[in-house]
Design a protein around this motif. Structure first.
Motif, PDB file in Angstrom:
ATOM      1  N   GLY A 147       0.790  -1.236   0.000  1.00 48.15           N
ATOM      2  CA  GLY A 147       0.000   0.000   0.000  1.00 48.15           C
ATOM      3  C   GLY A 147       0.818   1.280   0.000  1.00 48.15           C
ATOM      4  N   LEU A 148       2.134   1.196   0.201  1.00 46.29           N
ATOM      5  CA  LEU A 148       2.959   2.415   0.194  1.00 46.29           C
ATOM      6  C   LEU A 148       3.792   2.458  -1.089  1.00 46.29           C
ATOM      7  CD1 LEU A 148       3.909   4.861   2.106  1.00 46.29           C
ATOM      8  CD2 LEU A 148       5.964   3.478   2.433  1.00 46.29           C
ATOM      9  N   ALA A 149       3.621   3.542  -1.865  1.00 46.92           N
ATOM     10  CA  ALA A 149       4.437   3.713  -3.077  1.00 46.92           C
ATOM     11  C   ALA A 149       5.630   4.590  -2.720  1.00 46.92           C
ATOM     12  CB  ALA A 149       3.607   4.377  -4.169  1.00 46.92           C
ATOM     13  N   ALA A 150       6.740   4.392  -3.423  1.00 45.59           N
ATOM     14  CA  ALA A 150       7.933   5.216  -3.171  1.00 45.59           C
ATOM     15  C   ALA A 150       7.560   6.696  -3.264  1.00 45.59           C
ATOM     16  CB  ALA A 150       9.026   4.869  -4.169  1.00 45.59           C
ATOM     17  N   SER A 151       6.695   7.032  -4.224  1.00 45.18           N
ATOM     18  CA  SER A 151       6.336   8.443  -4.433  1.00 45.18           C
ATOM     19  C   SER A 151       5.539   9.021  -3.258  1.00 45.18           C
ATOM     20  CB  SER A 151       5.530   8.595  -5.724  1.00 45.18           C
ATOM     21  OG  SER A 151       4.386   7.770  -5.681  1.00 45.18           O
ATOM     22  N   ASP A 152       4.911   8.164  -2.428  1.00 48.44           N
ATOM     23  CA  ASP A 152       4.121   8.675  -1.294  1.00 48.44           C
ATOM     24  C   ASP A 152       4.988   9.438  -0.300  1.00 48.44           C
ATOM     25  OD1 ASP A 152       1.836   7.559  -2.319  1.00 48.44           O
ATOM     26  OD2 ASP A 152       1.942   5.737  -1.097  1.00 48.44           O
ATOM     27  N   ARG A 153       6.256   9.042  -0.188  1.00 51.26           N
ATOM     28  CA  ARG A 153       7.126   9.699   0.808  1.00 51.26           C
ATOM     29  C   ARG A 153       8.281  10.447   0.143  1.00 51.26           C
ATOM     30  NH1 ARG A 153       6.320  10.202   5.774  1.00 51.26           N
ATOM     31  NH2 ARG A 153       4.523   9.109   6.576  1.00 51.26           N
ATOM     32  N   LEU A 154       8.254  10.470  -1.182  1.00 49.55           N
ATOM     33  CA  LEU A 154       9.360  11.098  -1.915  1.00 49.55           C
ATOM     34  C   LEU A 154       9.163  12.613  -1.986  1.00 49.55           C
ATOM     35  CD1 LEU A 154      11.888  10.328  -3.676  1.00 49.55           C
ATOM     36  CD2 LEU A 154      10.370  10.541  -5.645  1.00 49.55           C
ATOM     37  N   LEU A 155      10.180  13.364  -1.564  1.00 53.30           N
ATOM     38  CA  LEU A 155      10.080  14.826  -1.612  1.00 53.30           C
ATOM     39  C   LEU A 155      10.801  15.384  -2.830  1.00 53.30           C
ATOM     40  CD1 LEU A 155      10.774  15.524   2.169  1.00 53.30           C
ATOM     41  CD2 LEU A 155       8.567  15.635   1.002  1.00 53.30           C
ATOM     42  N   SER A 156      11.992  14.872  -3.083  1.00 54.29           N
ATOM     43  CA  SER A 156      12.746  15.376  -4.236  1.00 54.29           C
ATOM     44  C   SER A 156      13.776  14.344  -4.676  1.00 54.29           C
ATOM     45  CB  SER A 156      13.448  16.695  -3.883  1.00 54.29           C
ATOM     46  OG  SER A 156      14.472  16.452  -2.944  1.00 54.29           O
ATOM     47  N   VAL A 157      14.260  14.547  -5.889  1.00 51.04           N
ATOM     48  CA  VAL A 157      15.260  13.632  -6.456  1.00 51.04           C
ATOM     49  C   VAL A 157      16.338  14.476  -7.129  1.00 51.04           C
ATOM     50  CG1 VAL A 157      15.643  11.799  -8.176  1.00 51.04           C
ATOM     51  CG2 VAL A 157      13.471  11.894  -6.945  1.00 51.04           C
ATOM     52  N   ARG A 158      17.583  14.189  -6.830  1.00 49.68           N
ATOM     53  CA  ARG A 158      18.686  14.788  -7.605  1.00 49.68           C
ATOM     54  C   ARG A 158      19.037  13.786  -8.688  1.00 49.68           C
ATOM     55  NH1 ARG A 158      23.021  14.509  -5.269  1.00 49.68           N
ATOM     56  NH2 ARG A 158      24.283  15.857  -6.547  1.00 49.68           N
ATOM     57  N   TYR A 159      19.133  14.265  -9.915  1.00 48.43           N
ATOM     58  CA  TYR A 159      19.438  13.330 -10.997  1.00 48.43           C
ATOM     59  C   TYR A 159      20.360  13.974 -12.017  1.00 48.43           C
ATOM     60  CZ  TYR A 159      15.913  15.809 -13.824  1.00 48.43           C
ATOM     61  OH  TYR A 159      15.205  16.764 -14.516  1.00 48.43           O
ATOM     62  N   ASN A 165      23.248  17.065 -19.883  1.00 50.72           N
ATOM     63  CA  ASN A 165      24.570  16.997 -19.276  1.00 50.72           C
ATOM     64  C   ASN A 165      24.662  17.845 -17.999  1.00 50.72           C
ATOM     65  OD1 ASN A 165      26.981  15.686 -19.451  1.00 50.72           O
ATOM     66  ND2 ASN A 165      28.035  17.427 -20.403  1.00 50.72           N
ATOM     67  N   LYS A 166      23.638  17.738 -17.167  1.00 53.98           N
ATOM     68  CA  LYS A 166      23.543  18.583 -15.971  1.00 53.98           C
ATOM     69  C   LYS A 166      22.976  17.789 -14.808  1.00 53.98           C
ATOM     70  CE  LYS A 166      22.045  23.145 -17.524  1.00 53.98           C
ATOM     71  NZ  LYS A 166      20.819  23.828 -17.829  1.00 53.98           N
ATOM     72  N   ILE A 167      23.357  18.186 -13.577  1.00 52.86           N
ATOM     73  CA  ILE A 167      22.666  17.644 -12.397  1.00 52.86           C
ATOM     74  C   ILE A 167      21.470  18.551 -12.129  1.00 52.86           C
ATOM     75  CG2 ILE A 167      22.809  17.219  -9.915  1.00 52.86           C
ATOM     76  CD1 ILE A 167      25.734  16.555 -10.239  1.00 52.86           C
ATOM     77  N   LEU A 168      20.297  17.970 -12.001  1.00 54.98           N
ATOM     78  CA  LEU A 168      19.079  18.753 -11.773  1.00 54.98           C
ATOM     79  C   LEU A 168      18.354  18.208 -10.548  1.00 54.98           C
ATOM     80  CD1 LEU A 168      17.846  18.834 -15.490  1.00 54.98           C
ATOM     81  CD2 LEU A 168      18.854  20.733 -14.228  1.00 54.98           C
ATOM     82  N   LEU A 227      20.563  10.238  -8.687  1.00 56.47           N
ATOM     83  CA  LEU A 227      21.777  10.267  -7.856  1.00 56.47           C
ATOM     84  C   LEU A 227      21.426  10.106  -6.380  1.00 56.47           C
ATOM     85  CD1 LEU A 227      23.548  13.291  -9.609  1.00 56.47           C
ATOM     86  CD2 LEU A 227      23.999  10.853  -9.968  1.00 56.47           C
ATOM     87  N   SER A 228      20.359  10.784  -5.961  1.00 63.62           N
ATOM     88  CA  SER A 228      19.920  10.630  -4.567  1.00 63.62           C
ATOM     89  C   SER A 228      18.443  10.987  -4.474  1.00 63.62           C
ATOM     90  CB  SER A 228      20.746  11.519  -3.632  1.00 63.62           C
ATOM     91  OG  SER A 228      20.565  12.872  -3.960  1.00 63.62           O
ATOM     92  N   ALA A 229      17.823  10.513  -3.404  1.00 64.34           N
ATOM     93  CA  ALA A 229      16.388  10.752  -3.234  1.00 64.34           C
ATOM     94  C   ALA A 229      16.127  11.164  -1.792  1.00 64.34           C
ATOM     95  CB  ALA A 229      15.610   9.479  -3.564  1.00 64.34           C
ATOM     96  N   GLU A 230      15.217  12.123  -1.632  1.00 65.41           N
ATOM     97  CA  GLU A 230      14.882  12.641  -0.302  1.00 65.41           C
ATOM     98  C   GLU A 230      13.470  12.173   0.054  1.00 65.41           C
ATOM     99  OE1 GLU A 230      14.636  16.884  -0.442  1.00 65.41           O
ATOM    100  OE2 GLU A 230      14.499  17.109   1.719  1.00 65.41           O
ATOM    101  N   PHE A 231      13.339  11.530   1.209  1.00 61.41           N
ATOM    102  CA  PHE A 231      12.044  11.008   1.648  1.00 61.41           C
ATOM    103  C   PHE A 231      11.629  11.676   2.957  1.00 61.41           C
ATOM    104  CE2 PHE A 231      14.046   7.522  -0.712  1.00 61.41           C
ATOM    105  CZ  PHE A 231      13.025   7.134  -1.573  1.00 61.41           C
ATOM    106  N   SER A 232      10.321  11.865   3.142  1.00 63.03           N
ATOM    107  CA  SER A 232       9.846  12.382   4.428  1.00 63.03           C
ATOM    108  C   SER A 232       9.748  11.215   5.410  1.00 63.03           C
ATOM    109  CB  SER A 232       8.483  13.054   4.271  1.00 63.03           C
ATOM    110  OG  SER A 232       7.511  12.095   3.948  1.00 63.03           O
ATOM    111  N   VAL A 233      10.063  11.496   6.680  1.00 64.50           N
ATOM    112  CA  VAL A 233       9.930  10.478   7.729  1.00 64.50           C
ATOM    113  C   VAL A 233       9.206  11.099   8.923  1.00 64.50           C
ATOM    114  CG1 VAL A 233      11.902   9.001   7.121  1.00 64.50           C
ATOM    115  CG2 VAL A 233      12.293  11.028   8.528  1.00 64.50           C
ATOM    116  N   THR A 234       8.686  10.239   9.775  1.00 66.04           N
ATOM    117  CA  THR A 234       7.996  10.725  10.970  1.00 66.04           C
ATOM    118  C   THR A 234       8.824  10.309  12.185  1.00 66.04           C
ATOM    119  OG1 THR A 234       6.784   8.656  11.048  1.00 66.04           O
ATOM    120  CG2 THR A 234       5.700  10.491   9.940  1.00 66.04           C
ATOM    121  N   SER A 235       8.403  10.721  13.362  1.00 71.63           N
ATOM    122  CA  SER A 235       9.180  10.264  14.522  1.00 71.63           C
ATOM    123  C   SER A 235       8.582   8.941  15.008  1.00 71.63           C
ATOM    124  CB  SER A 235       9.196  11.325  15.620  1.00 71.63           C
ATOM    125  OG  SER A 235       7.978  11.320  16.267  1.00 71.63           O
ATOM    126  N   GLY A 236       9.446   7.995  15.329  1.00 71.53           N
ATOM    127  CA  GLY A 236       8.987   6.711  15.868  1.00 71.53           C
ATOM    128  C   GLY A 236       8.994   5.598  14.833  1.00 71.53           C
TER     129      GLY A 236
END
Ligand SMILES: Cc1cc2nc3c(=O)[nH]c(=O)nc-3n(C[C@H](O)[C@H](O)[C@H](O)COP(=O)(O)OP(=O)(O)OC[C@H]3O[C@@H](n4cnc5c(N)ncnc54)[C@H](O)[C@@H]3O)c2cc1C
Length: 339
Positions: A147-159, A165-168, A227-236
């Motif tokens: 029930g959880l998709a990667a996009s549900d907690r994904l905030l941003s992606v560096r690619y 020919n650029k990092i965006l 290159l990297s991915a930023e995900f939201s997390v909660t406490s606990g």
């Protein structure tokens, strides 16, 4: 000649990572299938990954970009060049930002992400417990677990955009994502009636759209390298949920034989469950060569004795597609990527 020129560029520019020759690809795929790669690269940092991508482009070399290889079947005849992200950013692969976000290097395995979350008492990603592969692969596939998709907690992606020919940086827009679809997948010019429907290209991308491969398959490598991915997390961290997910995977037989997980996509919108349709066609236990529809899970293609060829798996996929289309009127879109 091209390979020599390619290696020369890497060495002259201090490529930091491993360059292997004649590497058996079966060892880099959870399906345990595939011939040898003439060149198999494992960059240790982003700079070296980008150097390799640039050098491949300037030498006119095609490559396959691999993460953990848990959704990929490599060809029996092997490939010339595979660039694998698994050893990227080894030492600092997950970082915590302001207690509510984590940034993961694309090559980070989910085991490391979940260990980090547990250690720092962070919640939200427990459904990804025991998922094979890397965070980059999960973002590319928009992996979906219980029930959880990667996009549900994904905030941003560096690619790295290999065309510009650029990092965006990409900021998540919910409309860019769908069930097992991500804006990092090459968009399609046509669709052979795929279950989950076509995915709209991001603005300005239509002209770069690639045709869908035989049988409605995705073209294997993206032009946007995560290159990297930023995900939201909660406490606990929810230990119990994490344990339940692991147990559920075990009950479903995920760890019983080499596979790539689900072979075909479901279509939640149309309430189409691929495994049910395949089961109704009587395919459980059906084999082509060394590849088999798991007797315990109709949507898993397995390689029980590690004797399957990629050609067996492809043939099995096509037989199932044809039978389900004929009997149930539904074209199943494969989830497995054939490199
Ligand atoms: C036993 C088992 C259970 C599974 N269960 C699930 C499940 O519950 N849910 C689910 O969604 N999937 C599941 N899978 C499939 C698979 O684990 C996921 O799709 C996973 O996210 C793929 O990650 P990977 O790193 O292995 O990608 P790979 O298999 O290496 O690559 C998959 C695709 O992603 C691309 N890619 C990889 N990294 C990058 C990058 N950095 N930048 C751009 N493109 C990239 C590759 O080019 C390729 O096209 C399962 C697989 C197995 C073997």
């Amino acid at each position: 000649m091209k390979n020599l020129a390619f290696k020369d560029i890497l060495l002259k520019n201090n490529f930091f990572g491993e360059i292997k020759t004649g590497e058996l690809l079966a060892g880099h795929s959870s399906m345990h299938v595939g011939g040898r790669a003439e060149l198999f690269l494992e960059p240790f940092d982003e700079k070296s990954l980008i150097l390799a991508l640039d050098a491949a482009a300037s030498c006119g070399l095609k490559y396959f970009l691999a993460g953990g290889g848990s959704n990929v079947v490599f060809p029996d005849e092997g490939l010339n060049l595979v660039i694998c992200t698994r050893k990227l950013g080894k030492d600092e692969s997950v970082q915590l930002l302001e207690n509510d976000r984590i940034v993961c290097s694309a090559g980070t395995g989910w085991g490391s992400v979940l260990n980090f979350c547990k250690k720092n008492n962070l919640g939200g990603l427990e459904a990804f417990t025991a998922l094979s592969g890397t965070t980059g692969g999960a973002v590319f596939m928009n992996a979906c677990c219980f029930g959880l998709a990667a996009s549900d907690r994904l905030l941003s992606v560096r690619y790295f955009d290999t065309q510009k020919n650029k990092i965006l940086t990409y900021k998540t827009e919910k409309n860019d994502w769908d069930y097992k679809k991500s804006p990092f997948q090459p968009c399609k010019k046509m669709q052979k009636g795929g279950v989950a429907g076509d995915f709209p290209p991001l603005e300005g991308e239509a002209e770069n759209a690639e045709a869908v491969g035989a049988g409605g398959r995705l073209s294997p490598s993206s032009k946007k390298i995560i290159l990297s991915a930023e995900f939201s997390v909660t406490s606990g961290f929810d230990d119990e949920l994490s344990l339940q997910v692991k147990q559920k995977r075990s009950e479903l037989g995920h760890f019983r034989a080499p596979s790539c997980g689900s072979a075909f996509k479901n279509d939640p919108e149309r309430k189409i469950v691929a495994g049910k349709l395949i089961d109704e066609c009587g395919f459980k236990g059906f084999s082509v060569g060394g590849a088999q529809i798991a007797p315990w899970h109709a949507n898993f293609i397995i390689n029980p004795e590690q004797k399957a060829r990629s050609a067996d798996i492809l043939e099995l996929v096509e037989i199932v597609q044809e039978a389900v289309l004929k009997k149930q009127g539904v074209f199943l879109e494969p989830e497995i990527i054939f490199a």
